[in-house]
Structure formats: C-alpha cells, structure tokens
Write an enzyme that holds these catalytic residues in place. Structure first.
Site, PDB file in Angstrom:
ATOM      1  N   SER A 153      -9.519  -0.590   7.268  1.00  0.00           N
ATOM      2  CA  SER A 153      -9.013  -0.461   5.896  1.00  0.00           C
ATOM      3  C   SER A 153      -8.388  -1.688   5.281  1.00  0.00           C
ATOM      4  O   SER A 153      -8.128  -1.714   4.082  1.00  0.00           O
ATOM      5  CB  SER A 153      -7.997   0.672   5.835  1.00  0.00           C
ATOM      6  OG  SER A 153      -8.700   1.870   5.725  1.00  0.00           O
ATOM      7  N   LYS A 172       0.863  -1.190   0.000  1.00  0.00           N
ATOM      8  CA  LYS A 172       0.000   0.000   0.000  1.00  0.00           C
ATOM      9  C   LYS A 172       0.895   1.235   0.000  1.00  0.00           C
ATOM     10  O   LYS A 172       1.915   1.260   0.704  1.00  0.00           O
ATOM     11  CB  LYS A 172      -0.877  -0.038   1.262  1.00  0.00           C
ATOM     12  CG  LYS A 172      -1.857   1.111   1.386  1.00  0.00           C
ATOM     13  CD  LYS A 172      -2.694   0.943   2.649  1.00  0.00           C
ATOM     14  CE  LYS A 172      -3.727   2.044   2.810  1.00  0.00           C
ATOM     15  NZ  LYS A 172      -4.515   1.907   4.045  1.00  0.00           N
ATOM     16  N   SER A 224      -9.482   1.799   3.165  1.00  0.00           N
ATOM     17  CA  SER A 224      -8.623   2.545   2.262  1.00  0.00           C
ATOM     18  C   SER A 224      -7.641   1.675   1.476  1.00  0.00           C
ATOM     19  O   SER A 224      -7.104   2.131   0.472  1.00  0.00           O
ATOM     20  CB  SER A 224      -7.853   3.621   3.034  1.00  0.00           C
ATOM     21  OG  SER A 224      -7.013   3.039   4.019  1.00  0.00           O
TER      22      SER A 224
HETATM   23  N1  GLN Z   1     -12.712   4.150   6.688  1.00  0.00           N
HETATM   24  C1  GLN Z   1     -12.030   4.448   7.899  1.00  0.00           C
HETATM   25  C2  GLN Z   1     -11.543   5.879   7.909  1.00  0.00           C
HETATM   26  O1  GLN Z   1     -11.652   6.504   6.898  1.00  0.00           O
HETATM   27  C3  GLN Z   1     -10.870   3.528   8.128  1.00  0.00           C
HETATM   28  C4  GLN Z   1      -9.702   3.875   7.305  1.00  0.00           C
HETATM   29  C5  GLN Z   1      -8.469   3.136   7.666  1.00  0.00           C
HETATM   30  O2  GLN Z   1      -8.530   2.111   8.351  1.00  0.00           O
HETATM   31  N2  GLN Z   1      -7.338   3.683   7.219  1.00  0.00           N
HETATM   32  O3  GLN Z   1     -11.059   6.363   8.880  1.00  0.00           O
END
Ligand code: GLN
Length: 465
Positions: A173, A74, A149
């Site tokens: 994410s 990532k 994400s």
């Molecule tokens: N969707 C969640 C957020 O936007 C989790 C994102 C993540 O785990 N990086 O905070």
C-alpha cells in the site's frame, strides 16, 4: 528529484518564506484539490505549530531539518484529537485519544502534520476507491485510480501538497501508489518502525513508511521514525542510515525473479522496460542473476489468506460498543450485527467473512495453517536467495493503473494486481519503489534489516536510469 525537505529547510532558514505562509499555502492547495486526497485538514493545529517555528527563526535560533516541514498522515494513524476514520463509515466520527509513536517522533522533530489523508478503508484495497470520501484520482492521469491503499498520501506528495506523507504498507500500500503516482515509497523491514497507533489491518505484515519525492527525504523521515518502542514488542533498534549513499560499490550481485517477468499477467510494456533495466545494470559490470521464486498466484493467495484472517480478528473490536457508530437493534446480538453490516464497506465485509471462514474449525488446518506453512517457506527461500544476491529488483505492478471504477467490478483482478508486492511483505523485507524504469516504477528489495542497502542501490540506479 531534489529533496523537498532540504529545499524547504533552506527557504525557512534564509527567510525566503515564513513557516506560516508555507503551511497556509499547502492548506490552500489541499482545500482546492479535486483529487479527493483529504479526509480532514489540521488547519488550526498546523498554523499554531507554524507560528512557533516562525518565532524561533525570528529569534535567530537554529531549527532542525524537519522543523516546520508540512506533512500528510494516512487516515489510519492515531493523532490525538484528530478525526481518525480509516476512510470508513464506521469511524467517521471517531477522534484519536492518543498519538502513534511514528507520528509522535515526527512531531518531536518539529514536523507539522497538516492533513489526514484518504485511503482504502482499513487499508483494504489497491485503488483508494474503497472509501467514503470519494475515489482518489491519480496525480498524473486523473481518469485513473490513485492506487492504494495509501492513494491520498501518494497523490499529495506527487502534487506537492505535502512535503512528504506517511503511508501504511501491509501488502504493497505504500509501494504501489508510489509507483502509480511517480514518487518514492518505502516499506522498511518489519519492526524497524513502531506500529503503535497505526490502526491494525494484518498485524504480522503492517509497516509504517514514508512516501516522498526523493531518496534523501525517504532517508531523513525513515531515520526519524525508526527505533525500538516498548509499546510494540516487534520493534528492533536500528542504526541511523548515513547521508552518504554512495557506497553501492558493495553491491556486486543483483537478482530478479524470472517467473515474475514470464508471468502472463504482465503487460508487454512493463516487461520490456524491466528487461531493459536489467541490461543497463549488467552494463555497469554488476552481476545479474535470474532466480526462480514462488509463482505470483501462490504469493497472492498466501497473502490474502493471512491478511483476511488477521483483519477479521483485528476488526472484531469494532462493534459499536467501544468504537464506532452504533446502530441499535432489538437486542445486543442484533445491535452488533446491524452495526457491522451497515458500517463496513462491501470490500471489508468480504475480507471479514473470508477471514473468519479460513479461521473456523474444520477449515483452519486446511487453509490458515497451510498459508502459515507457505509463508515460512517463502521466508526461507528469500534467505537462500540473499545468500546469492545483494539486492532483488522487480516491477511494482504487472500493468499500469486501472481506470476509476474498473477494480470495483472485479475484486479478484485487483488482488492479482498485488502480485509483485505481497511476497516481500510476507518476507518482512525492506522494499522501496523508485519512480523510474517502468511506467509504474521498480521495486528494490534487500535482506531483512538491510534497509540502508536498499537506499544505496536506489541512489545508484537513479544515476544510471
Ligand atoms: N492491496 C493489498 C490489500 O488490499 C495491500 C493493502 C495494504 O498494504 N494495506 O490487502
């Protein structure tokens, strides 16, 4: 699903394919793909590493289980010399000057990073649309989002463009895109894997973890990346999880949160499928307890209050001076302000403004400290629950993935779609998505540091579902 790592390892050992051919094949697939999973390809370095593996095999030397295995990263991980953009305009030209501990451990084991993967900018999002590299398209239904994400990572694994990928999970994410693309994704106990070199989103819940096509692959990669690291004082030493995942006889009691299932946001399909899983578990003789937990809206608001506060603080370092694309203004203050306004996405700005608001004098007691207090209560409740049950199962998301474009119009709905993942992040608990049971999978959670139990129970569920 079978282990990609073991399959490839055997092919390499039996000389059915050379490592160079394998890496080249994956690079070609990544180049040609239309799912927008790639931020940058690591072609030259990957082929150099592949040649070394080939030379070793030609010499008759033994290779380790991860040697020559191509994987994805990532684009929020430092990997020396590679573009590390966090899918942002801000860091579009930024190259990492060092390598994250987790990635270094994989390199030391001989695995080959081939791609930096598309994601929501700075981890801000649940759909991988908040990116300058184009929205990630779902692996199974390309008109739907890839999830986020870590969307690019999950899609690459699902399409077998990478043997496994390393995602980052702050509030879901890894688990949510794994569920959306029908692969496995594991968020370990907070602190099991070093965060050093992972670009910080919310430091108190940020976790490094693998996305893969089998539990065995998750296990191998998890074992390799785990361990205490002097560069991350929140890490702890953990035992290697053994190959034998069949000791699930230990698991006598499974819990689920009744109010997660009675929540009005859950789709009928997910609810029915989930309740059918509960019946199947009961039919094996395991005791299943329906528990009550904090309501999803409390979990979501607690998580977003803390995550926004932490990201506002973490991202204050990006002002165009030490890092990022500087845009000159009339004076220094002006420069900061233009640089930050032009370079952060709308979603990231929403979070930075929100985070600074909840931390500011006059608001912090009411909002930030209240969220901290709630977080402690959430953790305490988990500890109580794990006195009663060995593992907790839950859906990954209330419904199936949205269409491309839908979440951008409604950030609040997007935040609420994280209802089932964020609580386990606040609790620092090990949680795995398996691509079974409901259309977006199921999560299995155990108590802190019981990561092995999660994998064991997943193995058992795989057999009965
Ligand atoms: N969707 C969640 C957020 O936007 C989790 C994102 C993540 O785990 N990086 O905070």
């Amino acid at each position: 699903m079978e282990s990609q790592i073991i399959r490839i390892h055997q092919q390499l050992m039996h000389k059915e394919i050379s490592c160079t051919e394998l890496v080249q094949e994956k690079l070609t697939l990544l180049k040609q793909n239309t799912h927008h999973t790639v931020n940058s390809l690591l072609e030259t370095s990957a082929l150099t590493l592949a040649k070394k593996v080939d030379a070793k095999i030609a010499n008759g030397e033994k290779i380790g289980i991860l040697e020559g295995i191509p994987f994805g990263v990532k684009d929020v991980y430092m990997l020396q010399g590679t573009y590390t953009t966090a899918s942002s305009q801000f860091l579009k030209e930024y190259k990492a000057s060092y390598t994250a501990t987790s990635i270094q451990k994989l390199l030391d084991a001989g695995a080959i990073p081939i791609v930096k993967e598309n994601c929501d900018s700075f981890g801000h999002g649940s759909s991988s649309e908040n990116t300058i590299f184009g929205a990630v398209l779902n692996a199974v239904h390309p008109d739907l989002v890839g999830g986020g994400s870590s969307g690019g990572s999950a899609v690459n694994v699902a399409k077998e463009f990478t043997a496994f990928s390393i995602g980052g999970d702050t509030g879901g994410s890894i688990r949510q895109p794994a569920g959306y693309n029908k692969v496995y994704g594991f968020k370990p106990t907070y602190g099991r894997i070093s965060r050093y070199g992972l670009m910080a989103y919310a430091s108190s819940t940020d976790c490094v973890g693998p996305i893969a096509k089998s539990i065995e692959d998750i296990r191998i990669v998890l074992n390799t990346m785990s361990g205490k690291d002097v560069k991350d004082q929140t890490t702890y030493g953990s035992e290697v999880i053994s190959e034998d995942l069949n000791s699930s006889k230990k698991i006598k009691t499974v819990g689920y949160y009744r109010n997660f299932i009675e929540n009005e946001a859950i789709s009928k399909d997910v609810k029915d499928d989930f309740l059918a899983i509960i019946e199947k578990i009961k039919a094996t003789g395991i005791e299943v307890k329906a528990l009550t937990f904090f309501d999803a809206d409390i979990l979501v608001s607690t998580y977003y209050t803390l995550a926004m506060a932490e990201t506002a603080s973490n991202l204050s370092r990006l002002d165009g001076t030490n890092y990022g694309a500087r845009i000159e203004g009339e004076n220094l203050k002006d420069t900061y302000s233009i640089t930050r306004s032009e370079n952060f996405s709308e979603e990231s700005k929403r979070r930075i403004v929100g985070g600074n608001q909840v931390l500011s004098q006059g608001f912090s007691d009411e909002i930030y400290l209240k969220a901290q207090h709630l977080r402690n209560q959430i953790s305490a409740r988990f500890s109580e629950d794990f006195k009663e049950v060995d593992v907790i199962v839950s859906p990954v998301t209330p419904s199936s993935p949205p269409k491309i474009g839908e979440s951008l119009n409604d950030p609040l709905a997007m935040y609420l779609s994280d209802a089932y993942t964020v609580g386990f992040s606040l609790g620092e608990l090990p949680t795995l998505t398996i691509p079974k049971g409901t259309s977006t999978g199921i999560q299995i959670t155990a108590d802190k540091k019981q990561d092995a139990e999660v994998l064991q129970f997943a193995n058992f569920l795989n057999d009965i579902l």
